[in-house]
Design a protein around this motif. Sequence first.
Motif, short mmCIF file in Angstrom:
data_model
loop_
_atom_site.label_atom_id
_atom_site.label_comp_id
_atom_site.label_asym_id
_atom_site.label_seq_id
_atom_site.Cartn_x
_atom_site.Cartn_y
_atom_site.Cartn_z
N TYR A 1 -4.20 -18.93 -19.28
CA TYR A 1 -3.46 -18.94 -18.17
C TYR A 1 -2.23 -17.89 -18.39
CZ TYR A 1 -0.53 -21.29 -14.88
OH TYR A 1 0.41 -21.62 -13.50
N ASN A 2 -2.27 -17.34 -17.07
CA ASN A 2 -1.31 -16.44 -16.94
C ASN A 2 0.06 -16.80 -16.84
OD1 ASN A 2 -0.21 -13.43 -16.46
ND2 ASN A 2 0.36 -14.40 -14.49
N ILE A 3 1.12 -16.35 -17.60
CA ILE A 3 2.45 -16.62 -17.59
C ILE A 3 3.52 -15.13 -17.46
CG2 ILE A 3 2.11 -18.54 -19.06
CD1 ILE A 3 3.33 -17.22 -21.46
N ALA A 4 3.09 -14.33 -16.88
CA ALA A 4 3.78 -13.34 -16.80
C ALA A 4 4.21 -13.14 -15.15
CB ALA A 4 3.12 -11.87 -16.95
N SER A 5 5.45 -13.02 -14.84
CA SER A 5 5.95 -12.92 -13.42
C SER A 5 5.57 -11.73 -12.55
CB SER A 5 7.38 -13.32 -13.34
OG SER A 5 7.65 -14.53 -13.84
N LYS A 6 5.66 -11.76 -11.36
CA LYS A 6 5.59 -10.55 -10.38
C LYS A 6 6.87 -10.22 -9.88
CE LYS A 6 3.64 -8.83 -6.20
NZ LYS A 6 2.72 -9.04 -4.95
N PRO A 7 7.33 -8.79 -10.37
CA PRO A 7 6.87 -8.17 -11.25
C PRO A 7 7.24 -8.36 -12.51
CG PRO A 7 8.91 -7.22 -10.08
CD PRO A 7 8.65 -8.40 -9.45
N PRO A 8 6.38 -7.80 -13.54
CA PRO A 8 5.67 -7.02 -13.51
C PRO A 8 4.20 -6.97 -13.41
CG PRO A 8 6.24 -7.21 -15.77
CD PRO A 8 6.95 -8.05 -14.94
N SER A 9 3.93 -8.08 -13.21
CA SER A 9 2.54 -8.45 -13.03
C SER A 9 2.28 -8.51 -11.62
CB SER A 9 2.30 -9.87 -13.64
OG SER A 9 0.87 -10.27 -13.20
N THR A 10 1.11 -8.58 -10.93
CA THR A 10 0.55 -8.67 -9.64
C THR A 10 -0.24 -10.11 -9.49
OG1 THR A 10 -1.10 -7.52 -10.01
CG2 THR A 10 0.33 -6.07 -9.05
N MET A 11 -0.30 -10.51 -8.43
CA MET A 11 -0.86 -11.78 -8.01
C MET A 11 -2.41 -11.88 -8.45
SD MET A 11 1.41 -13.16 -5.00
CE MET A 11 1.21 -14.99 -5.42
N GLU A 12 -3.01 -10.84 -8.00
CA GLU A 12 -4.11 -10.49 -7.98
C GLU A 12 -4.51 -9.65 -9.25
OE1 GLU A 12 -6.69 -12.07 -6.51
OE2 GLU A 12 -5.92 -12.74 -4.64
N ALA A 13 -5.59 -9.76 -9.93
CA ALA A 13 -6.07 -8.90 -11.28
C ALA A 13 -6.56 -7.58 -11.00
CB ALA A 13 -6.58 -9.58 -12.21
N VAL A 14 -7.37 -7.33 -9.70
CA VAL A 14 -7.82 -6.14 -9.45
C VAL A 14 -7.57 -5.65 -8.45
CG1 VAL A 14 -10.26 -5.43 -8.74
CG2 VAL A 14 -10.01 -7.32 -10.53
N ARG B 1 6.03 -11.12 -2.25
CA ARG B 1 6.87 -9.91 -3.00
C ARG B 1 7.12 -10.18 -4.39
NH1 ARG B 1 11.48 -8.33 1.35
NH2 ARG B 1 11.55 -10.64 1.44
N THR B 2 7.46 -11.30 -4.56
CA THR B 2 8.00 -11.64 -5.96
C THR B 2 7.19 -12.98 -6.27
OG1 THR B 2 9.96 -12.77 -5.32
CG2 THR B 2 10.25 -10.46 -6.37
N ALA B 3 6.96 -13.34 -7.56
CA ALA B 3 6.25 -14.59 -7.90
C ALA B 3 6.50 -15.10 -9.38
CB ALA B 3 4.66 -14.36 -7.53
N THR C 1 0.92 -1.22 0.05
CA THR C 1 0.06 -0.03 0.09
C THR C 1 0.81 1.14 -0.12
OG1 THR C 1 -1.74 -0.96 1.19
CG2 THR C 1 -1.74 1.34 1.26
N VAL C 2 1.88 1.26 0.96
CA VAL C 2 2.84 2.56 1.11
C VAL C 2 3.31 2.78 -0.41
CG1 VAL C 2 4.76 3.48 2.04
CG2 VAL C 2 2.91 2.52 3.52
N ALA C 3 3.93 1.54 -0.91
CA ALA C 3 4.64 1.50 -2.03
C ALA C 3 3.83 2.16 -3.22
CB ALA C 3 5.57 0.52 -2.60
N GLY C 4 2.38 1.99 -3.35
CA GLY C 4 1.62 2.43 -4.24
C GLY C 4 1.31 1.02 -5.28
N ILE C 5 1.75 -0.08 -4.83
CA ILE C 5 1.47 -0.93 -5.77
C ILE C 5 -0.15 -1.52 -5.71
CG2 ILE C 5 2.10 -3.57 -5.89
CD1 ILE C 5 4.72 -3.03 -4.70
N LYS C 6 -0.79 -1.69 -4.66
CA LYS C 6 -2.09 -1.70 -4.64
C LYS C 6 -2.64 -1.56 -3.13
CE LYS C 6 -2.88 -6.24 -4.28
NZ LYS C 6 -3.05 -7.82 -4.56
N ARG C 7 -3.66 -0.73 -3.12
CA ARG C 7 -4.27 -0.39 -1.85
C ARG C 7 -4.92 -1.62 -1.09
NH1 ARG C 7 -7.59 3.67 0.65
NH2 ARG C 7 -8.27 2.63 2.58
N GLN C 8 -4.63 -2.11 -0.06
CA GLN C 8 -4.96 -3.22 0.89
C GLN C 8 -6.20 -2.63 1.60
OE1 GLN C 8 -4.30 -6.37 0.27
NE2 GLN C 8 -2.61 -6.08 -0.81
#
Length: 321
Positions: A308-321, A277-279, A146-153
């Motif tokens: 099937y998603n094949i992009a890693s985190k980052p730049p992807s995120t684990m959830e889509a929304v 943090r990474t995936a 949240t603090v990093a601005g990646i995704k508001r929890q």
Amino acid sequence: MDIQEIKQDALDPEAFIKAQCDVIGKTVGDGTAVNALSGGVDSSVVTMLAHRALGDRLKTFFIDNGLMREGEPQRVVDILQQCGAPVTLVDARDEFFAALKGKTDPEEKRQAITDTFYKAVFSRLVKQSGAKHLLQGTIYTDVEETVAGIKRQHNILAQLGIDTAKEYGYTVIEPLIQLRKPAVRTVGRALGLPDEITNRPPFPGPALVARVIGEATPERIALVRKATVVLEEELADVDAFQYMAILHNDRIPGMRDGKRDYGLQIEVRCWDSRDARTATPTHLPFDLLERLAGRMTSEVRGVVSVTYNIASKPPSTMEAV
């Protein structure tokens, strides 16, 4: 961020439990506290910690927001009660769907859930209980993203400058805020929670809303709920950090019964990770993916495409929304 992380290899679970029970007891004093059980590892661990610290001065509620997995509310309540922690199940489905009506922007949907939970449903329960303290299962990664601005929890409040006592009428206590998910699981096992809880894949605070791109209507939530049942049955034996079925918004062309069919698309994501943090996408066998797609398109009404998603985190995120 001024929160000091307790890393997994430095964690003494028994000492942590004693320290947090002491903090909870001193903070609440002779009063009462409430907490919301969601069924995830974090909220379940907080429930057991607070129950150990406060006994019957803790009031635990499971808020059925209509956004959970199949049969989840009653199942979670039953498990925690078997562990000795009384839980009250509250039906708030209509309030959450009313708040989500017409909203398609991910942040607006998350904010609607936050406001409905904290300002409406839970605020009402807190006032009825007379409690001045709320326990919640915020973990280190929630704050970090949240603090990093990646995704508001949805459970990040004080860290964004929100005065919970002023806004909602209670003070928030966050016993797990120094831990990441693996450490939380360790504490859960030390508290006696069963593997069904401590080994659970992470599940987002906004629940299935985080897996619906576009408006989260009751009908669309029901569809992704069914897709989630299929997914979790097929991947039950897969050793992955987390997996999910995501309903896309656009209709796409397909074929059904020899005719063109503008149907729905389900995106499957399955992740290998240690702490979120990474995936990287799990290398699922192709015959498993084919079987999964076959069940999705035959058992989930309207689905004509499974990806099937094949992009890693980052730049992807684990959830889509």
